[in-house]
Scaffold this motif. Structure first.
Motif, PDB file in Angstrom:
ATOM      1  N   GLY A  46      -5.759  -4.337   4.440  1.00 52.11           N
ATOM      2  CA  GLY A  46      -6.463  -5.614   4.954  1.00 52.11           C
ATOM      3  C   GLY A  46      -6.878  -5.794   6.296  1.00 52.11           C
ATOM      4  O   GLY A  46      -7.476  -6.760   6.780  1.00 52.11           O
ATOM      5  N   GLY A  47      -6.792  -4.660   7.083  1.00 48.93           N
ATOM      6  CA  GLY A  47      -7.142  -4.775   8.262  1.00 48.93           C
ATOM      7  C   GLY A  47      -8.496  -3.849   8.665  1.00 48.93           C
ATOM      8  O   GLY A  47      -9.081  -3.431   7.814  1.00 48.93           O
ATOM      9  N   THR A  48      -8.924  -3.954   9.820  1.00 55.05           N
ATOM     10  CA  THR A  48     -10.233  -3.074  10.467  1.00 55.05           C
ATOM     11  C   THR A  48      -9.704  -2.087  11.467  1.00 55.05           C
ATOM     12  O   THR A  48     -10.628  -1.429  11.822  1.00 55.05           O
ATOM     13  CB  THR A  48     -11.079  -4.110  11.093  1.00 55.05           C
ATOM     14  OG1 THR A  48     -10.410  -4.759  11.916  1.00 55.05           O
ATOM     15  CG2 THR A  48     -11.428  -4.992   9.942  1.00 55.05           C
ATOM     16  N   ILE A  64      -9.442   6.447   8.806  1.00 52.93           N
ATOM     17  CA  ILE A  64      -8.947   5.199   8.772  1.00 52.93           C
ATOM     18  C   ILE A  64      -7.555   5.110   7.795  1.00 52.93           C
ATOM     19  O   ILE A  64      -6.946   4.347   7.366  1.00 52.93           O
ATOM     20  CB  ILE A  64      -9.727   4.223   7.852  1.00 52.93           C
ATOM     21  CG1 ILE A  64     -10.364   4.879   6.746  1.00 52.93           C
ATOM     22  CG2 ILE A  64     -11.003   3.901   8.765  1.00 52.93           C
ATOM     23  CD1 ILE A  64     -11.241   4.213   5.637  1.00 52.93           C
ATOM     24  N   THR A 106      -8.392   1.659  13.185  1.00 57.24           N
ATOM     25  CA  THR A 106      -8.330   2.919  12.928  1.00 57.24           C
ATOM     26  C   THR A 106      -6.922   3.586  12.783  1.00 57.24           C
ATOM     27  O   THR A 106      -6.030   2.797  13.390  1.00 57.24           O
ATOM     28  CB  THR A 106      -9.306   3.972  13.747  1.00 57.24           C
ATOM     29  OG1 THR A 106      -8.596   3.755  15.034  1.00 57.24           O
ATOM     30  CG2 THR A 106     -10.555   3.145  13.737  1.00 57.24           C
ATOM     31  N   THR A 144      -4.808  -1.129   9.155  1.00 57.06           N
ATOM     32  CA  THR A 144      -5.845  -0.244   8.511  1.00 57.06           C
ATOM     33  C   THR A 144      -6.380  -0.806   7.419  1.00 57.06           C
ATOM     34  O   THR A 144      -5.738  -1.669   6.824  1.00 57.06           O
ATOM     35  CB  THR A 144      -5.441   1.152   8.103  1.00 57.06           C
ATOM     36  OG1 THR A 144      -4.084   1.028   7.733  1.00 57.06           O
ATOM     37  CG2 THR A 144      -5.210   1.999   9.727  1.00 57.06           C
ATOM     38  N   PRO A 145      -7.593  -0.378   6.975  1.00 57.69           N
ATOM     39  CA  PRO A 145      -8.205  -1.248   5.788  1.00 57.69           C
ATOM     40  C   PRO A 145      -7.445  -1.250   4.639  1.00 57.69           C
ATOM     41  O   PRO A 145      -7.639  -2.159   3.703  1.00 57.69           O
ATOM     42  CB  PRO A 145      -9.443  -0.409   5.508  1.00 57.69           C
ATOM     43  CG  PRO A 145      -9.699   0.243   6.953  1.00 57.69           C
ATOM     44  CD  PRO A 145      -8.445   0.536   7.441  1.00 57.69           C
ATOM     45  N   ASP A 146      -6.580  -0.086   4.306  1.00 56.18           N
ATOM     46  CA  ASP A 146      -5.772  -0.184   2.870  1.00 56.18           C
ATOM     47  C   ASP A 146      -4.704  -1.394   2.676  1.00 56.18           C
ATOM     48  O   ASP A 146      -4.496  -2.063   1.914  1.00 56.18           O
ATOM     49  CB  ASP A 146      -5.123   0.915   2.608  1.00 56.18           C
ATOM     50  CG  ASP A 146      -3.822   1.112   3.940  1.00 56.18           C
ATOM     51  OD1 ASP A 146      -4.478   1.234   5.153  1.00 56.18           O
ATOM     52  OD2 ASP A 146      -2.692   1.065   3.513  1.00 56.18           O
ATOM     53  N   ASN A 195      -3.710   5.366   6.799  1.00 59.68           N
ATOM     54  CA  ASN A 195      -2.756   4.456   7.627  1.00 59.68           C
ATOM     55  C   ASN A 195      -1.577   5.294   7.849  1.00 59.68           C
ATOM     56  O   ASN A 195      -0.955   6.203   7.264  1.00 59.68           O
ATOM     57  CB  ASN A 195      -2.219   3.550   6.405  1.00 59.68           C
ATOM     58  CG  ASN A 195      -1.393   2.493   6.952  1.00 59.68           C
ATOM     59  OD1 ASN A 195      -0.620   2.546   8.081  1.00 59.68           O
ATOM     60  ND2 ASN A 195      -1.328   1.240   6.261  1.00 59.68           N
ATOM     61  N   SER A 212       0.638  -1.375  -0.089  1.00 56.50           N
ATOM     62  CA  SER A 212       0.119  -0.042   0.004  1.00 56.50           C
ATOM     63  C   SER A 212       0.920   1.406  -0.081  1.00 56.50           C
ATOM     64  O   SER A 212       1.842   1.225   0.653  1.00 56.50           O
ATOM     65  CB  SER A 212      -0.775   0.049   1.434  1.00 56.50           C
ATOM     66  OG  SER A 212      -1.555   1.188   1.168  1.00 56.50           O
TER      67      SER A 212
END
Length: 357
Positions: free
Chosen positions: A336-338, A292, A340, A332-334, A294, A258
């Protein structure tokens, strides 16, 4: 007690969010280490400043920054301000005004983060891209004529000087020399750009003679994208022009998982002026305010800043903390996580305070 003066310029988009994360980690770090302090001054320059004043920063902005030891920069760019105004109004005047001619972008696959490349993991992709940061295609030379007419013309002149190419080559060879593999790849496009890029190649060969212990090879920029994707293990230290390295380093960040984990340092190697440290990802207005973003790129950028300031122990502690958190799956979501932005930052700060880091 060592004190370092830091100018914090969060600027646009997610810049304020990730710079806040970086400053939180740096504050925790200075408390944990106890042998240095950071004197932080905040500057509200950026697109909002432009909307109210017509300038991205004050006319004497460069003079205001000159006394600082380093600049901690967020991101620049806004959907309602032309990109050329934001870039040429803030970031580039700082880079060029302080002759930060070496843009250094390390890339590694961090523990717990997956590369989109099949079968490639931590250790397989470990690069440092050195980007010439003062001339080349982004020198600002050129112009527009006959605006609005059928014969309108726009020219963009790439400037390559012997002094500019020699110093970035020497910096890249020295960096390659300091790394275990002692291997440098020089990126070029001299088959089509037969003046400046041919000189680039010639000077690379000349400087290489000063570093007999460094192996080096040369790649056309288009072929380089293939090599980065298919044979990442074959690369280590990379040097390229302002434009080529700008593009290749984004590819590198994506291949490492990412752009949210990709750091940058804009260095004045002679230390005449402050150097500037910024994450690579840009202002990312699509996720601004969502909490969110990173922070890893900014935290890694803070590692580079600490190294530049001579705080190598603190830099290593921060990097170990970041890697412990990514390895634990706090992502973080970028990537693959959840988690913040704040959860990742808090986890890193907890690691810094821990006895094992």
């Amino acid at each position: 007690m060592r004190e370092h003066k830091i100018a914090a310029i969060p600027a646009d988009g997610i810049g304020p969010e990730v710079i806040a994360a970086g400053l939180q980690a740096l504050d925790t770090l200075q408390q944990r280490c106890g042998d240095f302090t950071l004197d932080i001054r905040h500057f509200d320059w950026g697109s909002d400043y432009y909307k109210s004043t017509g300038r991205m920063m004050p006319e004497d902005g460069i003079a205001q920054l000159k006394s600082f030891d380093a600049i901690f920069f967020g991101a620049v760019g806004a959907p309602d301000v032309p990109d050329d105004i934001t870039l040429w109004g803030l970031r580039l005047p700082i880079c060029q005004g302080f002759d930060q001619y070496a843009n250094v972008r390390p890339t590694r696959i961090l523990p717990g983060i997956s590369s989109p490349l099949a079968g490639v993991g931590p250790g397989d992709l470990d690069w440092v891209i050195v980007r010439e940061n003062s001339e080349g295609e982004y020198s600002g030379n050129g112009g527009r004529a006959h605006r609005g007419l059928p014969e309108e013309v726009g020219t963009e002149v790439a400037i390559f000087t012997r002094a500019g190419v020699t110093r970035i080559m020497r910096y890249a060879f020295q960096l390659a020399q300091s790394r275990p593999r002692k291997f440098l790849t020089v990126v070029t496009k001299s088959n089509a750009q037969r003046h400046g890029m041919v000189m680039w190649d010639e000077i690379a060969a000349e400087v290489a003679l000063e570093f007999p212990d460094v192996r080096w090879d040369k790649m056309l920029v288009d072929a380089m994208t293939v090599r980065m994707t298919l044979k990442p293990q074959s690369l280590d230290t990379i040097v390229a022009t302002n434009l080529h390295a700008d593009i290749l380093s984004d590819l590198a960040g994506a291949l490492a998982g990412s752009l949210g984990v990709a750091p940058t340092a804009n260095i004045d190697p002679e230390r005449r002026f402050p150097s500037m440290f910024e994450p690579i990802h840009g202002s990312a207005f699509d996720i601004t305010g969502k909490g969110i973003a990173n922070p890893v790129a900014t935290l890694w950028t803070a590692v580079q800043m600490l190294e530049h300031l001579g705080e190598s122990e603190a830099a290593a502690r921060l990097m170990r903390a970041v890697e412990a958190v990514t390895a634990a799956g706090v992502l973080t979501p970028d990537v693959g996580g959840t988690a913040t932005t704040q959860q990742v930052t808090d986890a890193v700060c907890k690691e810094i305070r821990g006895a094992n880091i």
